[in-house]
Design an enzyme around this catalytic site. Sequence first.
Site, PDB file in Angstrom:
ATOM      1  N   GLU A  65       0.860  -1.191   0.000  1.00 42.98           N
ATOM      2  CA  GLU A  65       0.000   0.000   0.000  1.00 42.98           C
ATOM      3  C   GLU A  65       0.892   1.236   0.000  1.00 42.98           C
ATOM      4  OE1 GLU A  65      -2.743  -0.301   3.275  1.00 42.98           O
ATOM      5  OE2 GLU A  65      -3.573  -2.194   2.515  1.00 42.98           O
TER       6      GLU A  65
ATOM      7  N   GLY B  61       1.344   3.405   2.134  1.00 34.68           N
ATOM      8  CA  GLY B  61       2.019   3.596   3.421  1.00 34.68           C
ATOM      9  C   GLY B  61       2.680   2.348   3.974  1.00 34.68           C
TER      10      GLY B  61
ATOM     11  N   ASP C 224       8.328 -15.994  -0.004  1.00 34.14           N
ATOM     12  CA  ASP C 224       9.507 -16.875   0.066  1.00 34.14           C
ATOM     13  C   ASP C 224       9.742 -17.530  -1.291  1.00 34.14           C
ATOM     14  OD1 ASP C 224      10.152 -16.363   2.681  1.00 34.14           O
ATOM     15  OD2 ASP C 224       9.243 -18.193   3.493  1.00 34.14           O
TER      16      ASP C 224
ATOM     17  N   ARG D 299      10.507 -15.088  -4.168  1.00 34.79           N
ATOM     18  CA  ARG D 299      11.895 -14.599  -4.235  1.00 34.79           C
ATOM     19  C   ARG D 299      12.794 -15.564  -5.009  1.00 34.79           C
ATOM     20  NH1 ARG D 299      10.976 -12.389   1.886  1.00 34.79           N
ATOM     21  NH2 ARG D 299       9.940 -10.468   1.219  1.00 34.79           N
TER      22      ARG D 299
ATOM     23  N   ARG E 106      34.159  -6.664 -31.546  1.00 32.85           N
ATOM     24  CA  ARG E 106      34.557  -5.249 -31.552  1.00 32.85           C
ATOM     25  C   ARG E 106      36.090  -5.158 -31.522  1.00 32.85           C
ATOM     26  NH1 ARG E 106      33.371   0.014 -32.691  1.00 32.85           N
ATOM     27  NH2 ARG E 106      34.198   1.428 -31.088  1.00 32.85           N
TER      28      ARG E 106
ATOM     29  N   GLY F  77      30.493   0.278 -24.383  1.00 34.09           N
ATOM     30  CA  GLY F  77      30.799   1.693 -24.582  1.00 34.09           C
ATOM     31  C   GLY F  77      29.578   2.478 -25.024  1.00 34.09           C
TER      32      GLY F  77
ATOM     33  N   GLU G  15       9.445  -7.506  -4.472  1.00 32.74           N
ATOM     34  CA  GLU G  15       9.305  -8.728  -3.644  1.00 32.74           C
ATOM     35  C   GLU G  15      10.261  -8.689  -2.441  1.00 32.74           C
ATOM     36  OE1 GLU G  15       8.132 -12.396  -5.122  1.00 32.74           O
ATOM     37  OE2 GLU G  15       6.975 -11.546  -6.763  1.00 32.74           O
TER      38      GLU G  15
HETATM   39  N1  COS Z   1       6.664 -17.808   6.291  1.00 33.17           N
HETATM   40  C1  COS Z   1       5.555 -17.952   7.040  1.00 33.17           C
HETATM   41  N2  COS Z   1       5.232 -17.126   8.065  1.00 33.17           N
HETATM   42  C2  COS Z   1       6.093 -16.117   8.321  1.00 33.17           C
HETATM   43  C3  COS Z   1       7.275 -15.919   7.591  1.00 33.17           C
HETATM   44  C4  COS Z   1       7.545 -16.821   6.539  1.00 33.17           C
HETATM   45  N3  COS Z   1       8.650 -16.689   5.793  1.00 33.17           N
HETATM   46  N4  COS Z   1       7.905 -14.826   8.063  1.00 33.17           N
HETATM   47  C5  COS Z   1       7.165 -14.359   9.088  1.00 33.17           C
HETATM   48  N5  COS Z   1       6.077 -15.155   9.228  1.00 33.17           N
HETATM   49  C6  COS Z   1       5.030 -15.019  10.257  1.00 33.17           C
HETATM   50  C7  COS Z   1       5.660 -15.008  11.620  1.00 33.17           C
HETATM   51  O1  COS Z   1       5.833 -16.327  12.101  1.00 33.17           O
HETATM   52  C8  COS Z   1       4.644 -14.243  12.426  1.00 33.17           C
HETATM   53  O2  COS Z   1       3.559 -15.068  12.768  1.00 33.17           O
HETATM   54  P1  COS Z   1       3.264 -15.412  14.324  1.00 33.17           P
HETATM   55  O3  COS Z   1       3.046 -14.069  14.956  1.00 33.17           O
HETATM   56  O4  COS Z   1       2.052 -16.279  14.275  1.00 33.17           O
HETATM   57  O5  COS Z   1       4.502 -16.080  14.805  1.00 33.17           O
HETATM   58  C9  COS Z   1       4.104 -13.233  11.436  1.00 33.17           C
HETATM   59  O6  COS Z   1       4.384 -13.757  10.137  1.00 33.17           O
HETATM   60  C10 COS Z   1       4.733 -11.868  11.584  1.00 33.17           C
HETATM   61  O7  COS Z   1       6.099 -12.007  11.400  1.00 33.17           O
HETATM   62  P2  COS Z   1       7.118 -10.883  11.827  1.00 33.17           P
HETATM   63  O8  COS Z   1       6.848 -10.481  13.244  1.00 33.17           O
HETATM   64  O9  COS Z   1       8.498 -11.345  11.487  1.00 33.17           O
HETATM   65  O10 COS Z   1       6.693  -9.655  10.880  1.00 33.17           O
HETATM   66  P3  COS Z   1       7.312  -8.215  10.705  1.00 33.17           P
HETATM   67  O11 COS Z   1       6.242  -7.211  10.736  1.00 33.17           O
HETATM   68  O12 COS Z   1       8.467  -8.023  11.644  1.00 33.17           O
HETATM   69  O13 COS Z   1       7.855  -8.209   9.171  1.00 33.17           O
HETATM   70  C11 COS Z   1       9.221  -8.691   7.266  1.00 33.17           C
HETATM   71  C12 COS Z   1       8.658  -9.151   8.629  1.00 33.17           C
HETATM   72  C13 COS Z   1      10.045  -7.429   7.331  1.00 33.17           C
HETATM   73  C14 COS Z   1      10.116  -9.842   6.828  1.00 33.17           C
HETATM   74  C15 COS Z   1       8.035  -8.523   6.264  1.00 33.17           C
HETATM   75  O14 COS Z   1       7.284  -7.377   6.568  1.00 33.17           O
HETATM   76  C16 COS Z   1       8.487  -8.429   4.820  1.00 33.17           C
HETATM   77  O15 COS Z   1       8.800  -9.438   4.198  1.00 33.17           O
HETATM   78  N6  COS Z   1       8.498  -7.213   4.258  1.00 33.17           N
HETATM   79  C17 COS Z   1       8.721  -7.024   2.848  1.00 33.17           C
HETATM   80  C18 COS Z   1       7.430  -7.144   2.115  1.00 33.17           C
HETATM   81  C19 COS Z   1       7.631  -7.401   0.666  1.00 33.17           C
HETATM   82  O16 COS Z   1       8.430  -8.231   0.256  1.00 33.17           O
HETATM   83  N7  COS Z   1       6.878  -6.680  -0.156  1.00 33.17           N
HETATM   84  C20 COS Z   1       6.909  -6.851  -1.569  1.00 33.17           C
HETATM   85  C21 COS Z   1       5.530  -7.140  -2.050  1.00 33.17           C
HETATM   86  S1  COS Z   1       5.495  -7.713  -3.680  1.00 33.17           S
HETATM   87  S2  COS Z   1       6.216  -6.262  -4.757  1.00 33.17           S
END
Ligand code: COS
Length: 379
Positions: free
Chosen positions: A127, A129, A240, A243, A268, A339, A363
Amino acid sequence: MQLDLSPEHAALRAAVRDFAESVVKPEAAAVDREHRFPEAAIEGARELDLLGILIPAEYGGAGLDHLAFTICIEELAAACASTAVIVDVHNSVACEPILLFGSEEQKRRWLPALAAGQALGAFALTEPGSGSDAAALKTSARRYGDEYVLTGAKVFITNVGHAGLYIVFARTGSTDRADGVSAFLVPADAEGLRVGQVFEKMGLHGSPTGELVLEEVRVPVANLLHAEGKGFQVAMRALDSGRIGISGQAIGIAQAALGEALEYTKNRRQFGQPVATFQGVGFMLADMATRLTAARQMTYHAATLCTAGKPFTREASMAKLFATDAAMDIATDCVQLAGGYGYVSDYPFERHFRDAKALQIYEGSNQIQRVVIARELLR
Ligand code: COS
């Protein structure tokens, strides 16, 4: 881990490469120049079952594994990075979450159409924000009887306007973090759903990216993917394996740039000899090939772990970080090796350079990959 491809994976690579070189690549420069959706390439991909790579045959897909998926994306990206990202996003972050988290009814309803390419899929998490901090999203989903009503705005949505189905992440719970997020299957023709601005980007001109606006969009409870409050897990798991796909795109772009730079520098001539024979150029080519080989091995390793059902979050982030940085550096060096010709659009070098930059951002930016890797190390 296995370093050689199985005969099946090698045959798949040969088939996709043949398609990519004969159908996708000839259009790539025009798709980029005209900012046009690569219709012929996507239609060809559909005919080759590349829109249902990971979907099992019982739901109409090819039922292949994540290494096969990576190889397909790599070969498409070497020909046209825009085509690759359209196919990648559709398979990895739109189809796969339904496969992993959908009910049997949801799988039967959506997967055959996605696999057959009747509908492209898209992933609507980001989003205005909430980008890196995905859990801060504000789009709301309020339940009224048998329906949820979704209101909010999404941005940077790949396949926007061309998708038939969006996986939309919205807040159902009262908390403002991850445990209040749920995932919904939202058809493109749902009332109240509209496409906002479609962005003009630096690269990936054939791949539409833009805003998705939800104004009181009503979806049945049956369209909730996984359980209420479990949407963030859906998003993280989708990213995951997404990526791994981005890493495949990176090695495809890097392979194309390096291959073209090899040809260019062999042909070249300056100071009476091919520029490839100068040691400074040879060292650059050697460094690029070495990084590309390492990136490919890391990517295939993450894909193999994913297929085996082993933890792969760390390896997918490492592959994405390493492969996309390598692709950007390789694309930059290839512009330099060509170049002045590297800087003009008669040659593909500047397109690879512009396309590669997106990979370090989407991602999960490469800064976020480091966050993920560090957390996994310290767990
Ligand atoms: N697979 C499954 N569950 C996952 C996970 C994964 N790889 N990573 C985290 N989770 C779960 C955690 O286990 C947690 O669940 P519980 O509270 O039940 O344990 C929950 O998700 C929240 O995880 P966490 O506290 O680590 O979340 P954060 O807010 O700290 O954020 C990051 C984690 C920074 C890794 C995440 O916000 C992220 O990936 N950001 C980037 C987003 C992105 O890639 N955007 C691109 C979109 S497409 S252009």
